[in-house]
Design a protein around this motif. Sequence first.
Motif, PDB file in Angstrom:
ATOM      1  N   CYS A 193       1.017  -1.244  -0.094  1.00 16.91           N
ATOM      2  CA  CYS A 193       0.138  -0.027  -0.013  1.00 16.91           C
ATOM      3  C   CYS A 193       0.743   1.297  -0.022  1.00 16.91           C
ATOM      4  O   CYS A 193       1.574   1.710   0.940  1.00 16.91           O
ATOM      5  CB  CYS A 193      -0.884  -0.039   1.181  1.00 16.91           C
ATOM      6  N   PRO A 194       0.877   1.860  -1.143  1.00 17.02           N
ATOM      7  CA  PRO A 194       2.105   3.062  -1.344  1.00 17.02           C
ATOM      8  C   PRO A 194       1.794   4.163  -0.107  1.00 17.02           C
ATOM      9  O   PRO A 194       2.686   4.498   0.298  1.00 17.02           O
ATOM     10  CB  PRO A 194       1.784   3.597  -2.581  1.00 17.02           C
ATOM     11  N   GLU A 195       0.409   4.612   0.072  1.00 12.37           N
ATOM     12  CA  GLU A 195       0.063   5.811   0.787  1.00 12.37           C
ATOM     13  C   GLU A 195      -1.094   5.361   1.463  1.00 12.37           C
ATOM     14  O   GLU A 195      -1.950   4.692   1.019  1.00 12.37           O
ATOM     15  CB  GLU A 195       0.031   6.961   0.136  1.00 12.37           C
ATOM     16  N   GLU A 196      -1.137   5.950   2.801  1.00 16.17           N
ATOM     17  CA  GLU A 196      -2.446   5.694   3.429  1.00 16.17           C
ATOM     18  C   GLU A 196      -3.688   6.086   2.631  1.00 16.17           C
ATOM     19  O   GLU A 196      -3.837   6.873   1.876  1.00 16.17           O
ATOM     20  CB  GLU A 196      -2.609   6.726   4.634  1.00 16.17           C
ATOM     21  N   LEU A 214       3.095   4.087  -6.665  1.00  9.41           N
ATOM     22  CA  LEU A 214       4.415   3.728  -6.083  1.00  9.41           C
ATOM     23  C   LEU A 214       5.614   3.841  -6.975  1.00  9.41           C
ATOM     24  O   LEU A 214       6.669   4.043  -5.965  1.00  9.41           O
ATOM     25  CB  LEU A 214       4.068   1.905  -6.041  1.00  9.41           C
ATOM     26  N   GLY A 215       5.602   3.733  -7.953  1.00  8.70           N
ATOM     27  CA  GLY A 215       6.724   4.136  -8.891  1.00  8.70           C
ATOM     28  C   GLY A 215       7.037   5.457  -8.931  1.00  8.70           C
ATOM     29  O   GLY A 215       8.461   5.821  -8.936  1.00  8.70           O
ATOM     30  N   ASN A 216       6.394   6.448  -8.380  1.00 12.88           N
ATOM     31  CA  ASN A 216       6.870   7.948  -8.240  1.00 12.88           C
ATOM     32  C   ASN A 216       7.253   8.034  -6.909  1.00 12.88           C
ATOM     33  O   ASN A 216       7.860   9.080  -6.749  1.00 12.88           O
ATOM     34  CB  ASN A 216       5.437   8.611  -8.550  1.00 12.88           C
ATOM     35  N   LEU A 217       7.243   7.129  -6.040  1.00 11.53           N
ATOM     36  CA  LEU A 217       7.606   7.539  -4.595  1.00 11.53           C
ATOM     37  C   LEU A 217       9.164   7.772  -4.783  1.00 11.53           C
ATOM     38  O   LEU A 217       9.874   6.964  -5.353  1.00 11.53           O
ATOM     39  CB  LEU A 217       7.314   6.431  -3.689  1.00 11.53           C
ATOM     40  N   PRO A 218       9.881   8.701  -4.163  1.00  7.11           N
ATOM     41  CA  PRO A 218      11.185   8.946  -4.421  1.00  7.11           C
ATOM     42  C   PRO A 218      12.340   7.974  -3.433  1.00  7.11           C
ATOM     43  O   PRO A 218      11.568   7.814  -2.488  1.00  7.11           O
ATOM     44  CB  PRO A 218      11.497  10.522  -3.959  1.00  7.11           C
ATOM     45  N   SER A 270       8.927   6.698   2.196  1.00 12.35           N
ATOM     46  CA  SER A 270       8.626   5.476   2.827  1.00 12.35           C
ATOM     47  C   SER A 270       7.316   4.860   2.164  1.00 12.35           C
ATOM     48  O   SER A 270       6.483   5.739   1.883  1.00 12.35           O
ATOM     49  CB  SER A 270       8.317   5.306   4.484  1.00 12.35           C
ATOM     50  N   VAL A 271       6.974   3.494   1.952  1.00 11.36           N
ATOM     51  CA  VAL A 271       6.086   2.800   1.437  1.00 11.36           C
ATOM     52  C   VAL A 271       5.000   2.855   2.801  1.00 11.36           C
ATOM     53  O   VAL A 271       5.397   2.594   4.002  1.00 11.36           O
ATOM     54  CB  VAL A 271       6.082   1.653   0.728  1.00 11.36           C
ATOM     55  N   PHE A 272       3.762   3.131   2.778  1.00 12.45           N
ATOM     56  CA  PHE A 272       2.780   3.159   3.988  1.00 12.45           C
ATOM     57  C   PHE A 272       2.719   1.913   4.700  1.00 12.45           C
ATOM     58  O   PHE A 272       3.099   1.915   6.020  1.00 12.45           O
ATOM     59  CB  PHE A 272       1.482   3.592   3.510  1.00 12.45           C
ATOM     60  N   SER A 273       2.561   0.646   3.646  1.00 10.49           N
ATOM     61  CA  SER A 273       2.306  -0.516   4.563  1.00 10.49           C
ATOM     62  C   SER A 273       2.885  -1.821   3.317  1.00 10.49           C
ATOM     63  O   SER A 273       2.614  -1.491   2.364  1.00 10.49           O
ATOM     64  CB  SER A 273       1.264  -1.189   5.194  1.00 10.49           C
ATOM     65  N   ILE A 274       3.319  -2.763   3.885  1.00 12.10           N
ATOM     66  CA  ILE A 274       3.740  -3.922   3.234  1.00 12.10           C
ATOM     67  C   ILE A 274       3.541  -5.053   4.113  1.00 12.10           C
ATOM     68  O   ILE A 274       3.941  -5.142   5.184  1.00 12.10           O
ATOM     69  CB  ILE A 274       5.307  -4.033   2.799  1.00 12.10           C
TER      70      ILE A 274
END
Length: 293
Positions: free
Chosen positions: A38-41, A74-78, A82-86
């Motif tokens: 989950c990339p962001e909340e 997800l691909g745009n996160l620098p 942090s990724v929100f959850s895995i």
Amino acid sequence: MPFKIVNKQVLDEGVKRIDILAPNIARKIRPGQFVSVCPEENDEHIPLTVTSSDPERGHISLIFPELGQTTRKLGNLPINESVFSILGPLGLPATIQKKGAVVCIANGMGIAQVLPICRAFKDQGNRVIGIIGAKTKKALILEPQMRLACHALLIATNDGSFERRGLATDILEDFLGQNKVDLVYAIGAVDMMRKVCAMTAARGIETLVRLNPVMVDCMGMCGSCRVKVGGEMVLACVEGPEFDGHKVDFNDLEIRMNAYEEPQEWGNRRSKPKPPRSEPKTLAKFLSGIRKS
Ligand code: FES
């Protein structure tokens, strides 16, 4: 910081690799398993295969095509974000045994999924022959890594821009006609896996496939990943995603996957991604798929 992105790489237009700090997952994950990201909340969770892991540094590597809103996000996160959850590891690990000559065949994004499986078969002392296919040379991913993971690598491109012109299954057909093979492992488009299983069934060669049905919760509760295997409905997220290829009902799988309007994340990648648009949540797509079937 949990789930920090420590590295990023563009493998092809719209295909990214990201390395994430996830020590617990890196320590436990086995070849063939996946995670739900989950990339962001408040984003949806998407299932992604872990292509490699480094337990000492605590890193996992994910390779994915940016086909939808969530994968693009997800691909745009620098790097350093942090990724929100895995959530993971999920699914059953691949069945890795000493068999002898093992052919691992994959096309498109399936190559990212077959890579850790090739490595594991090689580590078990098998002779591993990789067969990979892509539309063009440019679209072929992970060729150097596959060369290292296999004793021999055979490549097909649809347009003939690299190695043999045609399909990975053309190479397999020739290879099976000239060599003794103990096991075939196939990952990729439904058509490809169906063709592989028909070839190996005719020769009595054990065949494992890794299926990529639509998954929502990835924990066996929503039922979206049902596939028919040996005449019974099973859940790919908890009872797979690896199955005996000769028992899989590929026609049923194809009908289920075509019930969704959006292209699938793995294996059935369209040549031209749809233009960006607002993407309904996966659950909504799942429910609309049921209404259509
Ligand atoms: Fe929901 Fe498998 S993804 S049951």
